[in-house]
Design an enzyme around this catalytic site. Sequence first.
Site, PDB file in Angstrom:
ATOM      1  N   LYS A 155      10.472   1.177  -4.572  1.00 27.94           N
ATOM      2  CA  LYS A 155       9.265   0.859  -5.327  1.00 27.94           C
ATOM      3  C   LYS A 155       9.371   1.293  -6.785  1.00 27.94           C
ATOM      4  CE  LYS A 155       6.626   1.358  -1.062  1.00 27.94           C
ATOM      5  NZ  LYS A 155       5.573   2.116  -0.342  1.00 27.94           N
ATOM      6  N   ASP A 211       7.001   6.636  -2.556  1.00 28.33           N
ATOM      7  CA  ASP A 211       7.408   6.679  -1.155  1.00 28.33           C
ATOM      8  C   ASP A 211       8.218   5.428  -0.817  1.00 28.33           C
ATOM      9  OD1 ASP A 211       5.592   4.879   1.007  1.00 28.33           O
ATOM     10  OD2 ASP A 211       4.818   5.017  -1.034  1.00 28.33           O
ATOM     11  N   LYS A 220       0.880  -1.171   0.000  1.00 28.47           N
ATOM     12  CA  LYS A 220       0.000   0.000   0.000  1.00 28.47           C
ATOM     13  C   LYS A 220       0.908   1.208   0.000  1.00 28.47           C
ATOM     14  CE  LYS A 220      -3.741  -2.425   2.327  1.00 28.47           C
ATOM     15  NZ  LYS A 220      -4.620  -2.507   3.517  1.00 28.47           N
ATOM     16  N   THR A 221       0.771   2.035  -1.002  1.00 25.36           N
ATOM     17  CA  THR A 221       1.849   2.962  -1.300  1.00 25.36           C
ATOM     18  C   THR A 221       1.343   4.156  -2.078  1.00 25.36           C
ATOM     19  OG1 THR A 221       4.020   3.055  -2.358  1.00 25.36           O
ATOM     20  CG2 THR A 221       2.366   1.753  -3.464  1.00 25.36           C
ATOM     21  N   THR A 222       2.244   5.016  -2.463  1.00 25.44           N
ATOM     22  CA  THR A 222       1.947   6.101  -3.396  1.00 25.44           C
ATOM     23  C   THR A 222       3.063   6.173  -4.426  1.00 25.44           C
ATOM     24  OG1 THR A 222       0.884   7.392  -1.639  1.00 25.44           O
ATOM     25  CG2 THR A 222       1.448   8.546  -3.670  1.00 25.44           C
TER      26      THR A 222
END
Length: 209
Positions: A42, A26, A9-11
């Site tokens: 990422k 991030d 779960k990320t941006t």
Amino acid sequence: MDRGVKYSKTTTVGLVAGDHVVLAADKRATAGVGIYHKRVKKIHRVDDYVAMTISGLVADAEFLVEQARYIVKRYSVQLNKPITIRSLSNYLSLILNAYLRISPYIVQLLVGGYDREGANLYYLDLYGTISREKYMATGSGSPIAFGVLEHGYREDMDLDEAIDLAYRAVSTAVLRDGYSGEGVDIVVIGPDTYREETRLFKQSLVPSQ
């Protein structure tokens, strides 16, 4: 859908600025409500001038990164020329679609880089849907990042403006998305250019704008 593996779960964001593509993400990895790691990458380099951002199931995303690297090398050997970003994205789209009804890859991907067609950014989801974009965000923080991108993006922006916008999009998402944090990795790809930088946040957890 729970396979007993970790979700990223990320941006992540990507945008095109002239002859360059800027990718940003991030650095926080979470396991449930806990922080699993604070220095995760990422954004993955696929070839000299191609990179991917990942979000979703970690194992699925990493497998697709390796598939992308294999596709790039096989294409180069067979056709004696580098693959385009468009063709690579189409190959990945076929993989995602082929396994959709068997064991789908739970991912969102951004594939960006520079090739003989110029600077290009493509978005792919778990269904194999593919779209060429000027800017895009993925992950749990993407709704917030989209707001920053839509407000600040211009097709005539220069590279420094694009880098700043990508950073602000991710760092702003961190303020509202507990699954994103720690810092921002930035990758810039263009003619004869592939460079990376990392901007870590201060311990206050509030990124400087």
